[in-house]
Design a protein around this motif. Structure first.
Motif, short mmCIF file in Angstrom:
data_model
loop_
_atom_site.label_atom_id
_atom_site.label_comp_id
_atom_site.label_asym_id
_atom_site.label_seq_id
_atom_site.Cartn_x
_atom_site.Cartn_y
_atom_site.Cartn_z
N GLN A 1 16.22 66.21 -66.35
CA GLN A 1 16.23 64.82 -66.83
C GLN A 1 15.49 63.83 -65.93
N GLY A 2 14.63 64.31 -65.07
CA GLY A 2 13.89 63.39 -64.20
C GLY A 2 13.08 62.37 -64.97
N GLY A 3 12.45 62.81 -66.06
CA GLY A 3 11.65 61.88 -66.86
C GLY A 3 12.49 60.78 -67.47
N THR A 4 13.70 61.10 -67.88
CA THR A 4 14.58 60.09 -68.47
C THR A 4 15.03 59.09 -67.41
N VAL A 5 15.34 59.58 -66.21
CA VAL A 5 15.74 58.68 -65.12
C VAL A 5 14.60 57.70 -64.82
N THR A 6 13.38 58.21 -64.80
CA THR A 6 12.21 57.35 -64.57
C THR A 6 12.06 56.33 -65.70
N ALA A 7 12.26 56.78 -66.94
CA ALA A 7 12.15 55.87 -68.08
C ALA A 7 13.19 54.76 -68.01
N ILE A 8 14.42 55.13 -67.65
CA ILE A 8 15.47 54.12 -67.48
C ILE A 8 15.06 53.12 -66.41
N ASN A 9 14.59 53.61 -65.29
CA ASN A 9 14.19 52.72 -64.21
C ASN A 9 13.08 51.77 -64.65
N ASN A 10 12.08 52.31 -65.36
CA ASN A 10 10.94 51.48 -65.76
C ASN A 10 11.34 50.37 -66.72
N SER A 11 12.39 50.60 -67.49
CA SER A 11 12.87 49.56 -68.41
C SER A 11 13.86 48.61 -67.73
N LEU A 12 14.64 49.14 -66.79
CA LEU A 12 15.67 48.34 -66.13
C LEU A 12 15.08 47.40 -65.08
N GLU A 13 14.17 47.90 -64.28
CA GLU A 13 13.70 47.12 -63.12
C GLU A 13 13.16 45.74 -63.49
N PRO A 14 12.31 45.61 -64.52
CA PRO A 14 11.79 44.26 -64.84
C PRO A 14 12.87 43.30 -65.35
N ARG A 15 14.02 43.84 -65.78
CA ARG A 15 15.06 42.99 -66.36
C ARG A 15 16.31 42.94 -65.49
N ILE A 16 16.19 43.31 -64.22
CA ILE A 16 17.37 43.47 -63.38
C ILE A 16 18.15 42.17 -63.22
N GLY A 17 17.46 41.04 -63.30
CA GLY A 17 18.14 39.75 -63.18
C GLY A 17 19.16 39.50 -64.28
N GLU A 18 18.96 40.11 -65.45
CA GLU A 18 19.91 39.97 -66.54
C GLU A 18 21.23 40.66 -66.23
N TYR A 19 21.20 41.59 -65.29
CA TYR A 19 22.41 42.34 -64.92
C TYR A 19 23.06 41.81 -63.66
N VAL A 20 22.27 41.49 -62.65
CA VAL A 20 22.84 41.10 -61.34
C VAL A 20 22.94 39.60 -61.16
N GLY A 21 22.42 38.80 -62.11
CA GLY A 21 22.43 37.35 -61.96
C GLY A 21 21.10 36.84 -61.45
N ASP A 22 20.91 35.53 -61.52
CA ASP A 22 19.61 34.96 -61.14
C ASP A 22 19.42 34.88 -59.63
N GLY A 23 20.48 35.12 -58.85
CA GLY A 23 20.36 35.11 -57.39
C GLY A 23 20.58 33.75 -56.78
N THR A 24 20.74 32.73 -57.60
CA THR A 24 21.01 31.38 -57.07
C THR A 24 22.37 30.91 -57.58
N LYS A 25 22.42 30.44 -58.83
CA LYS A 25 23.71 30.01 -59.37
C LYS A 25 24.62 31.19 -59.66
N GLU A 26 24.04 32.29 -60.12
CA GLU A 26 24.81 33.47 -60.52
C GLU A 26 24.39 34.68 -59.70
N SER A 27 25.37 35.31 -59.06
CA SER A 27 25.07 36.50 -58.26
C SER A 27 26.31 37.41 -58.28
N TYR A 28 26.15 38.59 -58.90
CA TYR A 28 27.30 39.46 -59.18
C TYR A 28 27.31 40.65 -58.22
N ALA A 29 28.37 40.72 -57.43
CA ALA A 29 28.42 41.69 -56.34
C ALA A 29 28.44 43.14 -56.83
N GLY A 30 29.35 43.46 -57.75
CA GLY A 30 29.45 44.83 -58.25
C GLY A 30 28.15 45.31 -58.87
#
Length: 465
Positions: free
Chosen positions: A92-121
């Protein structure tokens, strides 16, 4: 997928990686690589890769352009859970890479904007996944997840005095603070692997969340409570097997070999093994507590990493029983979802005639993502797959006994001859299975088959009217 007979069915099953949408695999896929801890845990056990591989294939097919769908857009948390699970499956290496390639550009939607919103977990979990995907968590989607996580981790000294909540993670959010022990365990792993100066304090705070019996609770005390420690019998310190299992998994993967961590792991392992039922199942905690594959798979995987192979094997067998493989003549409405793992057995019964309902698909995805981990310790068959007839010839309509050898414990298979079939499961002992099939009319040689998700064997006998 073609079928093949293997001498001992414990080798990895080569399955094609599911297409995740054009343009997602922008980078060459890295092969998935089980961690050193998982490799060491499995070294002395003969395991069957089939159930984790077919579960991985199914859940990979549920991704939409590299992300797991949710009720309102992508579910980033479940996407990361899926990616972490898939990283333990070699194909499943290819799938892990595909997940990463889609997740990385949108990571702020998950972890917060880093200023007003920042989610530890989420920061801790995202940093953990980034490293698993062979990416740098200090430069991920234009963010330094480690620095941001450190900012959400309380310092050892505050205003010149020792801080009673040193190492505790917390959210910065107008919606409230939802940080808990699960997020804390990911923070310990992420900070430790990044050699952060705050890793020790985060670890010490996590260890305070372990009660005397060995379990970890799920939620922290309020920040103004003096002790901050799990206290057995007190409201808020109830046992939580999922939090305990994830604490174990993340502490093992953190690489921390300190005496405090090794002692905590030993106590947690003893508690988890004691929580396990004779069936191999582990019951969840809290509202709606139930025996289910999520708690069982997480607990079994944690016990496996702690090298309690007997307990890990028992858990894997129970999870595998909830992975329906109804193929060939044994087809049902679940056949198109072969590999999926049900949260509970009653879900299998309901979906056999209707298939997985659209509104239940999310539950199957969550169950299967966690099940991949527990299924890593599924025991292999002791023999090659074969079917033997006790008679060389028989009359049409006779019920003839067949013996099946080489089914792995809890493995599903279909025994069939023209006009008749039987679903069978491998015995815990791995011993042969004996079943009868009714022979069809017609004066000719008939073939009896046994088919699993990835293999088949056959025998024949002469039938006379």
């Amino acid at each position: 997928m073609h079928h093949r007979i293997r001498p001992i069915r414990s080798a990895a099953v080569a399955l094609s990686t599911v297409a995740l949408g054009a343009g997602v695999l922008a980078a060459p896929p890295a092969s998935a690589e089980p961690t050193p801890a998982l490799r060491a845990a499995k070294a002395a056990a003969t395991t069957d890769s089939t159930p984790s591989t077919i579960a991985a294939e199914w859940v990979a097919g549920e991704l939409s352009n590299g992300l797991m769908p949710g009720k309102a857009g992508p579910d980033f948390g479940l996407t990361i859970d899926t990616g972490l699970a898939l990283s333990t499956v070699v194909s499943q290496g290819g799938t892990v890479t595909a997940i990463n390639n889609s997740l990385e550009p949108r990571i702020g939607e998950y972890v917060g904007d880093g200023t007003k919103e920042s989610y530890a977990g989420p920061l801790a979990k995202a940093a953990t996944f980034a490293r698993t995907a062979k990416k740098n968590p200090t430069s991920y989607g234009g963010r330094n997840l480690i620095t941001e996580l450190e900012a959400r981790t309380d310092d050892a000294v505050k205003d010149g005095v020792p801080n009673p909540i040193a190492g505790r993670i917390s959210d910065k959010s107008e919606f409230g603070d939802f940080a808990n022990v699960v997020g804390q365990s990911y923070a310990v792993r992420a900070l430790s692997l990044a050699n952060s100066a705050e890793a020790g304090a985060a670890r010490d705070f996590l260890l305070k969340q372990q009660c005397a019996s060995g379990y970890f609770r799920l939620n922290f005390d309020k920040a103004n409570v003096p002790s901050q420690s799990c206290t057995e019998g007190v409201a808020g310190s109830e046992a939580d097997p999922d939090a305990t299992a994830l604490a174990v998994i993340n502490l093992v993967e953190s690489g921390d070999k300190s005496a405090a961590v090794q002692g905590a792991l030993a106590k947690a392992g003893t508690w988890l093994a004691g929580r396990q039922r004779n069936s191999g199942a582990i019951r969840s905690a809290g509202p709606g507590a139930s025996i289910n594959t999520n708690s069982t798979a997480l607990g079994g995987y944690a016990l496996g990493l702690l090298k309690n192979r007997d307990a890990a094997l028992k858990a894997a067998l129970w999870v595998r029983k909830n992975q329906p493989v109804d193929k060939y003549k044994c087809r049902t409405a679940l056949t198109k979802d072969t590999g999926a793992v049900a949260y509970r057995r009653d879900r299998v019964t309901a979906a056999t005639t209707t298939g997985i309902p659209a509104d239940a698909r999310d539950e199957w995805r969550r169950a299967t993502a966690q099940a991949i981990l527990g299924l890593q310790f599924a025991p292999a068959s002791k023999d090659k797959l074969r079917i033997v007839s006790v008679r060389r010839q028989a009359r049409a309509g006779d019920r003839v006994q067949f013996r099946v050898f080489g089914l792995a414990p809890s493995e599903s298979a279909c025994m069939q001859v023209k006009g008749d079939f039987r679903r069978v499961k491998g015995k815990k002992s791995g011993a042969m299975i004996v079943r009868k099939l009714t022979l069809p009319t017609g004066n000719q040689r008939r073939v009896a088959l046994v088919k699993t998700s990835d293999d088949e064997a056959r025998t024949s006998l002469r039938v006379r009217n």
